[in-house]
Every structure is written in C-alpha cells, then in structure tokens.
Design a protein around this motif. Structure first.
Motif, PDB file in Angstrom:
ATOM      1  N   LEU A 237      16.589   7.785 -49.485  1.00 48.80           N
ATOM      2  CA  LEU A 237      17.292   8.631 -50.997  1.00 48.80           C
ATOM      3  C   LEU A 237      16.684  10.024 -51.057  1.00 48.80           C
ATOM      4  O   LEU A 237      15.632   9.904 -50.625  1.00 48.80           O
ATOM      5  CB  LEU A 237      17.446   7.399 -52.211  1.00 48.80           C
ATOM      6  N   LYS A 238      17.845  10.488 -51.477  1.00 46.29           N
ATOM      7  CA  LYS A 238      16.946  12.442 -52.366  1.00 46.29           C
ATOM      8  C   LYS A 238      17.053  11.521 -53.714  1.00 46.29           C
ATOM      9  O   LYS A 238      18.011  11.322 -54.238  1.00 46.29           O
ATOM     10  CB  LYS A 238      17.905  13.221 -51.334  1.00 46.29           C
ATOM     11  N   MET A 239      15.973  12.363 -54.675  1.00 46.24           N
ATOM     12  CA  MET A 239      15.504  11.960 -55.536  1.00 46.24           C
ATOM     13  C   MET A 239      15.569  13.621 -55.880  1.00 46.24           C
ATOM     14  O   MET A 239      14.899  14.349 -55.600  1.00 46.24           O
ATOM     15  CB  MET A 239      14.049  11.346 -56.058  1.00 46.24           C
ATOM     16  N   ALA A 240      16.234  14.131 -57.410  1.00 48.03           N
ATOM     17  CA  ALA A 240      16.643  14.857 -58.015  1.00 48.03           C
ATOM     18  C   ALA A 240      15.250  15.304 -59.460  1.00 48.03           C
ATOM     19  O   ALA A 240      15.624  14.434 -60.444  1.00 48.03           O
ATOM     20  CB  ALA A 240      17.615  15.835 -58.149  1.00 48.03           C
ATOM     21  N   CYS A 241      14.491  15.982 -59.444  1.00 45.88           N
ATOM     22  CA  CYS A 241      13.694  15.779 -60.742  1.00 45.88           C
ATOM     23  C   CYS A 241      13.859  16.824 -62.099  1.00 45.88           C
ATOM     24  O   CYS A 241      14.125  18.300 -61.207  1.00 45.88           O
ATOM     25  CB  CYS A 241      11.783  15.497 -60.373  1.00 45.88           C
ATOM     26  N   LEU A 242      14.222  16.987 -62.572  1.00 41.73           N
ATOM     27  CA  LEU A 242      14.462  18.351 -63.250  1.00 41.73           C
ATOM     28  C   LEU A 242      13.451  19.210 -63.921  1.00 41.73           C
ATOM     29  O   LEU A 242      11.544  18.646 -64.295  1.00 41.73           O
ATOM     30  CB  LEU A 242      15.293  17.986 -64.283  1.00 41.73           C
ATOM     31  N   ARG A 243      13.137  20.630 -63.692  1.00 44.14           N
ATOM     32  CA  ARG A 243      11.427  21.047 -63.983  1.00 44.14           C
ATOM     33  C   ARG A 243      11.918  22.554 -64.174  1.00 44.14           C
ATOM     34  O   ARG A 243      13.177  22.906 -64.749  1.00 44.14           O
ATOM     35  CB  ARG A 243      11.213  21.270 -62.647  1.00 44.14           C
ATOM     36  N   THR A 244      11.158  23.075 -65.445  1.00 39.41           N
ATOM     37  CA  THR A 244      11.026  24.084 -66.100  1.00 39.41           C
ATOM     38  C   THR A 244      10.144  25.519 -66.124  1.00 39.41           C
ATOM     39  O   THR A 244       8.688  25.061 -65.677  1.00 39.41           O
ATOM     40  CB  THR A 244      11.226  23.041 -68.111  1.00 39.41           C
ATOM     41  N   ASP A 245      10.467  26.351 -65.668  1.00 34.94           N
ATOM     42  CA  ASP A 245       8.961  27.347 -65.255  1.00 34.94           C
ATOM     43  C   ASP A 245      10.087  28.497 -65.912  1.00 34.94           C
ATOM     44  O   ASP A 245      11.402  29.026 -65.756  1.00 34.94           O
ATOM     45  CB  ASP A 245       9.606  27.124 -63.278  1.00 34.94           C
ATOM     46  N   ASN A 246       9.739  29.082 -66.722  1.00 37.93           N
ATOM     47  CA  ASN A 246       9.834  30.236 -66.937  1.00 37.93           C
ATOM     48  C   ASN A 246      10.993  30.379 -68.251  1.00 37.93           C
ATOM     49  O   ASN A 246      11.825  31.648 -67.627  1.00 37.93           O
ATOM     50  CB  ASN A 246       9.478  31.377 -66.070  1.00 37.93           C
ATOM     51  N   GLY A 247      10.683  29.013 -69.095  1.00 32.85           N
ATOM     52  CA  GLY A 247      12.060  28.717 -69.127  1.00 32.85           C
ATOM     53  C   GLY A 247      13.382  28.204 -68.425  1.00 32.85           C
ATOM     54  O   GLY A 247      14.243  28.266 -69.509  1.00 32.85           O
TER      55      GLY A 247
ATOM     56  N   ASP B 209      18.806   2.999 -59.360  1.00 31.38           N
ATOM     57  CA  ASP B 209      19.630   3.164 -60.550  1.00 31.38           C
ATOM     58  C   ASP B 209      19.076   4.425 -61.092  1.00 31.38           C
ATOM     59  O   ASP B 209      19.445   5.115 -62.035  1.00 31.38           O
ATOM     60  CB  ASP B 209      19.245   2.153 -62.082  1.00 31.38           C
ATOM     61  N   ALA B 210      17.865   4.222 -61.334  1.00 34.05           N
ATOM     62  CA  ALA B 210      16.461   5.432 -62.005  1.00 34.05           C
ATOM     63  C   ALA B 210      17.013   7.091 -61.211  1.00 34.05           C
ATOM     64  O   ALA B 210      16.720   7.873 -61.845  1.00 34.05           O
ATOM     65  CB  ALA B 210      15.084   5.166 -61.590  1.00 34.05           C
ATOM     66  N   ILE B 211      16.939   6.369 -59.593  1.00 31.81           N
ATOM     67  CA  ILE B 211      17.584   7.446 -58.783  1.00 31.81           C
ATOM     68  C   ILE B 211      18.445   8.675 -59.303  1.00 31.81           C
ATOM     69  O   ILE B 211      18.804   9.498 -59.682  1.00 31.81           O
ATOM     70  CB  ILE B 211      17.401   7.663 -57.520  1.00 31.81           C
ATOM     71  N   VAL B 212      19.884   7.231 -59.760  1.00 31.03           N
ATOM     72  CA  VAL B 212      20.921   7.918 -59.747  1.00 31.03           C
ATOM     73  C   VAL B 212      21.232   8.206 -61.233  1.00 31.03           C
ATOM     74  O   VAL B 212      21.830   9.286 -60.821  1.00 31.03           O
ATOM     75  CB  VAL B 212      22.141   6.870 -59.603  1.00 31.03           C
ATOM     76  N   ASP B 213      20.737   7.545 -62.822  1.00 33.33           N
ATOM     77  CA  ASP B 213      20.915   8.348 -63.889  1.00 33.33           C
ATOM     78  C   ASP B 213      19.714   9.930 -63.749  1.00 33.33           C
ATOM     79  O   ASP B 213      20.516  10.236 -64.501  1.00 33.33           O
ATOM     80  CB  ASP B 213      20.028   7.628 -64.274  1.00 33.33           C
ATOM     81  N   ASN B 214      19.176  10.174 -62.791  1.00 35.07           N
ATOM     82  CA  ASN B 214      18.602  11.482 -63.269  1.00 35.07           C
ATOM     83  C   ASN B 214      19.349  12.340 -62.355  1.00 35.07           C
ATOM     84  O   ASN B 214      19.396  13.719 -62.487  1.00 35.07           O
ATOM     85  CB  ASN B 214      17.538  11.935 -62.858  1.00 35.07           C
TER      86      ASN B 214
END
Length: 221
Positions: free
Chosen positions: A45-55, A112-117
């Motif tokens: 599966l592909k996992m997507a993680c939200l990241r913050t850089d320079n706002g 489920d954790a991957i899909v929730d993200n």
C-alpha cells in the motif's frame, strides 16, 4: 526500513518469503497489490503522511509492505515517519482487541490507520479548496497556479488510493484462508472508507477544475 537490503533478505530467509516478495519490498515503486504465497499473504500500500514545512502542509507518500502469516505480521517502510502510533499504543495496552485477536486483525489495524490518514490528507485538501474558492472569485493572480498545484496533488492522492481499493478487495477474498470470518466486517468497513475517499477526491477535482474555469472567465470579462 528498506534502506538495509541485506537485513531484508535475511528476514526473507527466516520467514521463508518468496524472492519476488523480497524484491517487491525493496522496490519503493511497486504498485499496491495483494498476493497470496505459500505460508503468507503479501500486501503493498501507499501511505500518506502530512508534513509541515515553512508553514505549508503537504503529504509525503511512501510504500508500506505487509506480510501476514499465521502467527506474525511484518511491516517494511521507506522512512521512520508513519501513521501507526495509535496501533502501537493499542498493542502496548493490555486487554485491547488487537492484543486478543490474531495476526489478521493486526494487519487490518495497520491498513485502517493508513486509510484513516488518507481521510486526513483529503480534509486538508478540502480546507485549501475552500480558501481558493474565495481567491478565485477575487481574481487573485496566484489562484490559477495554486489551483493547478492542488489538482496535481489530488491526482497524486488518487493514484495512491485507487490501487489500495483493489488491494483491500483482494485481501477480502482471502476470508477463511488468511482473514478470519470475525475480522471480515472490519476489513469491509475499511474498503467502504476507501471508496468514499475516492469519490470525494473526484468531487474535489471537479470543484478545482470549475474554479479554474471560473477564474479564467472572470479574468477574461
């Protein structure tokens, strides 16, 4: 991690993984899929993680490989960052369902954790779509560029989620073999969430395209 190929190969020998599975684990561009082998089932599966850089908030995608055996689950990731902390917390807490159930339920919890993200990433996109709607109406010169960027982001998200739907659907067919009957309803629920995410992505893509047309039309007028 997949940055140490020798260690991955060793694990493959210990758990009797097929050489093709090991090859897919080490290849971060493998397409999401589910394959049944002798002694285990392999899920990508592909996992997507939200990241913050320079706002600015943006998703980073990485490949996750899951190996489900009778009594074990192996996970292989590209990076240290992931969306599994809640699953780890449940594993550390005695009396939780994930501690009582089998390896198939642990695999469901990870998926489920991957899909929730995916949903979290989509919510972030929805927030930016609402912001851009106002900018497009006000003829902000930066609106077309930002709309194009958002449309590309939605396309990338769709490319990650669409194969995941097929992968989970294939895993559902393993009922009675690798997926216990009691875990099946939970997995079906995850599948429904994936379908909802895909539908929402398509709706947002249509909205972004309409906003772009609206901005260009207002600018022309």
């Amino acid at each position: 991690g997949i940055h140490e190929p020798d260690r991955v190969v060793r694990l493959g020998h210990i758990f009797n993984l097929h050489p093709l599975s090991v090859e897919d684990i080490l290849n971060p561009s493998s397409r999401a899929k589910t394959e049944a082998y002798d002694g285990y089932v392999y899920v990508v599966l592909k996992m997507a993680c939200l990241r913050t850089d320079n706002g600015k908030t943006f998703p980073r995608y990485e490949q996750v490989s899951l190996v489900l055996g009778d009594t074990f689950v192996l996970t292989f990731q590209e990076y240290d960052e992931d969306v599994f902390e809640e699953v780890r917390t449940r594993l550390r807490t005695s009396g939780t369902r994930i501690r009582r159930k089998g390896a198939d339920y642990a695999t469901y919890a990870l998926i489920d954790a991957i899909v929730d993200n995916y949903v979290m990433v989509l919510d972030d996109v929805g927030r930016r779509v609402e912001e851009l709607e106002e900018h497009a109406m006000q003829l902000d010169n930066s609106a077309p560029f930002r709309l194009h960027s958002l449309r590309r982001e939605l396309l990338t998200l769709r490319k990650a989620v669409l194969p995941a739907r097929e992968s989970i659907q294939s895993l559902l067919r393993e009922e009675g073999t690798w997926i216990d009957t009691s875990t099946q309803p939970f997995l079906r629920d995850v599948y429904d969430h994936v379908v909802q995410v895909i539908d929402s992505i398509d709706i947002y893509r249509d909205i972004v395209s309409s906003l772009l047309d609206l901005h260009l039309s207002l600018s022309g007028n």
